[in-house]
Design a protein around this motif. Sequence first.
Motif, PDB file in Angstrom:
ATOM      1  N   GLY A   3      12.384  62.699  -8.730  1.00  0.00           N
ATOM      2  CA  GLY A   3      13.827  62.565  -8.757  1.00  0.00           C
ATOM      3  C   GLY A   3      14.251  61.116  -8.712  1.00  0.00           C
ATOM      4  N   GLU A   4      15.487  60.887  -9.098  1.00  0.00           N
ATOM      5  CA  GLU A   4      16.069  59.540  -9.046  1.00  0.00           C
ATOM      6  C   GLU A   4      17.586  59.687  -8.968  1.00  0.00           C
ATOM      7  OE1 GLU A   4      16.404  55.443 -11.708  1.00  0.00           O
ATOM      8  OE2 GLU A   4      14.887  56.948 -12.204  1.00  0.00           O
ATOM      9  N   GLY A   5      18.176  59.051  -7.990  1.00  0.00           N
ATOM     10  CA  GLY A   5      19.625  59.143  -7.844  1.00  0.00           C
ATOM     11  C   GLY A   5      20.051  60.554  -7.532  1.00  0.00           C
ATOM     12  N   ARG A   6      20.888  61.123  -8.383  1.00  0.00           N
ATOM     13  CA  ARG A   6      21.363  62.486  -8.206  1.00  0.00           C
ATOM     14  C   ARG A   6      20.685  63.459  -9.161  1.00  0.00           C
ATOM     15  NH1 ARG A   6      23.355  57.922  -7.103  1.00  0.00           N
ATOM     16  NH2 ARG A   6      24.389  57.918  -9.133  1.00  0.00           N
ATOM     17  N   HIS A   7      19.575  63.062  -9.745  1.00  0.00           N
ATOM     18  CA  HIS A   7      18.884  63.902 -10.721  1.00  0.00           C
ATOM     19  C   HIS A   7      17.441  64.161 -10.302  1.00  0.00           C
ATOM     20  CE1 HIS A   7      22.257  62.351 -13.162  1.00  0.00           C
ATOM     21  NE2 HIS A   7      22.140  63.491 -13.822  1.00  0.00           N
ATOM     22  N   LEU A  27      20.927  67.869 -12.876  1.00  0.00           N
ATOM     23  CA  LEU A  27      21.830  67.263 -11.908  1.00  0.00           C
ATOM     24  C   LEU A  27      21.709  68.081 -10.633  1.00  0.00           C
ATOM     25  CD1 LEU A  27      24.087  65.217 -11.283  1.00  0.00           C
ATOM     26  CD2 LEU A  27      25.718  66.837 -12.298  1.00  0.00           C
ATOM     27  N   ASP A  28      21.380  67.420  -9.539  1.00  0.00           N
ATOM     28  CA  ASP A  28      21.061  68.123  -8.301  1.00  0.00           C
ATOM     29  C   ASP A  28      22.290  68.219  -7.411  1.00  0.00           C
ATOM     30  OD1 ASP A  28      19.946  69.238  -6.085  1.00  0.00           O
ATOM     31  OD2 ASP A  28      18.582  67.587  -5.622  1.00  0.00           O
ATOM     32  N   PHE A  29      22.818  69.438  -7.274  1.00  0.00           N
ATOM     33  CA  PHE A  29      23.975  69.699  -6.420  1.00  0.00           C
ATOM     34  C   PHE A  29      23.571  70.469  -5.163  1.00  0.00           C
ATOM     35  CE2 PHE A  29      28.328  69.365  -8.744  1.00  0.00           C
ATOM     36  CZ  PHE A  29      28.017  68.076  -9.138  1.00  0.00           C
ATOM     37  N   PHE A  30      22.282  70.394  -4.785  1.00  0.00           N
ATOM     38  CA  PHE A  30      21.854  71.069  -3.564  1.00  0.00           C
ATOM     39  C   PHE A  30      20.964  70.190  -2.685  1.00  0.00           C
ATOM     40  CE2 PHE A  30      20.126  75.177  -1.541  1.00  0.00           C
ATOM     41  CZ  PHE A  30      21.237  75.308  -0.723  1.00  0.00           C
ATOM     42  N   GLY A  31      20.335  69.179  -3.263  1.00  0.00           N
ATOM     43  CA  GLY A  31      19.625  68.166  -2.493  1.00  0.00           C
ATOM     44  C   GLY A  31      18.588  68.703  -1.535  1.00  0.00           C
ATOM     45  N   GLY A  32      17.746  69.630  -1.989  1.00  0.00           N
ATOM     46  CA  GLY A  32      16.720  70.158  -1.102  1.00  0.00           C
ATOM     47  C   GLY A  32      17.297  70.802   0.140  1.00  0.00           C
ATOM     48  N   ALA A  86      14.760  59.131  -4.274  1.00  0.00           N
ATOM     49  CA  ALA A  86      14.010  57.883  -4.453  1.00  0.00           C
ATOM     50  C   ALA A  86      14.865  56.659  -4.163  1.00  0.00           C
ATOM     51  CB  ALA A  86      13.423  57.824  -5.869  1.00  0.00           C
ATOM     52  N   LEU A  87      15.684  56.732  -3.121  1.00  0.00           N
ATOM     53  CA  LEU A  87      16.517  55.588  -2.754  1.00  0.00           C
ATOM     54  C   LEU A  87      15.611  54.405  -2.417  1.00  0.00           C
ATOM     55  CD1 LEU A  87      19.540  54.813  -2.190  1.00  0.00           C
ATOM     56  CD2 LEU A  87      19.011  55.220   0.220  1.00  0.00           C
ATOM     57  N   PRO A  88      15.722  53.284  -3.133  1.00  0.00           N
ATOM     58  CA  PRO A  88      14.775  52.181  -2.930  1.00  0.00           C
ATOM     59  C   PRO A  88      14.696  51.693  -1.488  1.00  0.00           C
ATOM     60  CG  PRO A  88      16.042  51.838  -4.935  1.00  0.00           C
ATOM     61  CD  PRO A  88      16.642  53.015  -4.259  1.00  0.00           C
ATOM     62  N   GLU A  89      15.838  51.631  -0.808  1.00  0.00           N
ATOM     63  CA  GLU A  89      15.824  51.146   0.571  1.00  0.00           C
ATOM     64  C   GLU A  89      14.994  52.059   1.484  1.00  0.00           C
ATOM     65  OE1 GLU A  89      19.521  49.484  -1.340  1.00  0.00           O
ATOM     66  OE2 GLU A  89      18.377  51.347  -1.427  1.00  0.00           O
ATOM     67  N   VAL A  90      15.037  53.348   1.232  1.00  0.00           N
ATOM     68  CA  VAL A  90      14.280  54.286   2.065  1.00  0.00           C
ATOM     69  C   VAL A  90      12.807  54.280   1.674  1.00  0.00           C
ATOM     70  CG1 VAL A  90      13.966  56.725   2.670  1.00  0.00           C
ATOM     71  CG2 VAL A  90      16.266  55.744   2.569  1.00  0.00           C
ATOM     72  N   THR A  91      12.515  54.316   0.386  1.00  0.00           N
ATOM     73  CA  THR A  91      11.114  54.334  -0.030  1.00  0.00           C
ATOM     74  C   THR A  91      10.393  53.053   0.392  1.00  0.00           C
ATOM     75  OG1 THR A  91      11.730  53.519  -2.233  1.00  0.00           O
ATOM     76  CG2 THR A  91      11.531  55.886  -1.967  1.00  0.00           C
ATOM     77  N   LYS A  92      11.088  51.914   0.367  1.00  0.00           N
ATOM     78  CA  LYS A  92      10.472  50.668   0.817  1.00  0.00           C
ATOM     79  C   LYS A  92      10.216  50.707   2.325  1.00  0.00           C
ATOM     80  CE  LYS A  92      10.917  45.615   0.717  1.00  0.00           C
ATOM     81  NZ  LYS A  92      10.465  45.453   2.119  1.00  0.00           N
ATOM     82  N   ALA A  93      11.182  51.224   3.088  1.00  0.00           N
ATOM     83  CA  ALA A  93      11.004  51.312   4.537  1.00  0.00           C
ATOM     84  C   ALA A  93       9.817  52.203   4.887  1.00  0.00           C
ATOM     85  CB  ALA A  93      12.279  51.836   5.190  1.00  0.00           C
TER      86      ALA A  93
END
Length: 428
Positions: free
Chosen positions: A30-34, A44-49, A58-65
């Motif tokens: 995934g990437e962003g909202r997809h 397009l993901d309208f449920f987010g797991g 895959a938010l870069p700030e979270v994956t880097k942390a």
Amino acid sequence: MTDDLLGRHRSVLPDWLALYYEEPIEITHGEGRHVWDSDGNRYLDFFGGILTTMTAHALPEVTKAVSDQAGRIVHSSTLYLNRPMVELAERIAKLSAIPDARVFFTTSGTEANDTALLLATAYRNSNTILAMRNSYHGRSFSSVGITGNRGWSPTSLSPLQTLYVHGGVRTRGPFAALDDYDFVAACVDDLKDLLGHTRPPAALIAEPIQGVGGFTSPPDGLYAAFREVLHERGILWIADEVQTGWGRTGEHFWGWQAHGRGGPPDMLTFAKGIGNGMSIGGVVARAEIMNCLDANSISTFGGTQITMAAGLANLNYLLEHDLQGNARRVGGLLIERLRAAAAHVPAVREVRGRGLMIGIELAKPGTDEADPAAASAVLEAARAGGLLIGKGGGHDTSALRIAPPLSLNVAEAEEGADILESALRSTL
């Protein structure tokens, strides 16, 4: 699925482990909202797991942390000092608005609610719990025992005595025809009557907006009115914020704040979105409640360093980019767009929600009879159109659940609304 992943799933996993769709999909990235499935289809993901991917895939700030922390140490347990855990606890304690707050981390919302029940029953020396009809609080033995939704309650056995209270669903039940003021008054009278027939309970646990129940909620102020009754009798109020927390409702950071007269709850539980997919849950409580246990207690995996690093990075991103404000703005646009689309579909009984937490309840046209088959059909049609949504509800799973990442933009909201409108019109 070239290697028959579905067959392998069915041969080794429980029959009751539900899968969406007649032809289940494997989400590979995934990437962003997809997200993308193993056949290369983009959605397009309208449920987010199930509301866990709160900010973005895959938010870069979270994956880097996560990567940086994994390169140092992944886990050590709560038997040792843990800097990321202390730092995240400090942030959450302050945000909770609970005075002299203490935070205990778990690995899930179920475990968080288990812990809150343990604390409440120990503190009050009572195993009686008040819960809301149509509620859901997890899948453990004790949390199933207080869940007021029979579709998610596989046994009547429980270590707790549970009494169910009116009010979680505004448009169904014996008070549905009343206006908001009289609805609240009737629910409060019902609570007082119930308390007059039982020994003093330990706590009321309630979701400000019922998640699995189909994103239903009472009028603002109901839980504040309940709290006044409870406080007079020393009964605790636990706000289950597993799905409503972190600004998802747009108007408030926590769902309880819509019922804020009289101050914060005695305890709140959280999970899902704070980890952006990493397993984090927890309880916030006043120190006198949190510290009431007189036996040893630790957590092997609650508060582990790698999940705490993810939670800190995710929370920082959420606050720095005002995703609560985005949920209010984009969510307001989305719900109005969906209401306009649903106005021409007789099978839509109600479009409800707040921020980026929206439910569409379906019923057989001209009746209040739930229509789970229609909900399943719309779910399938939305997926075929490139949109992933969820479903739920207390009446045979007849509500569609819409909860995108909080970074959803206006163009994506319009795109999702178009797909969902087409799905509703083509199937109902």
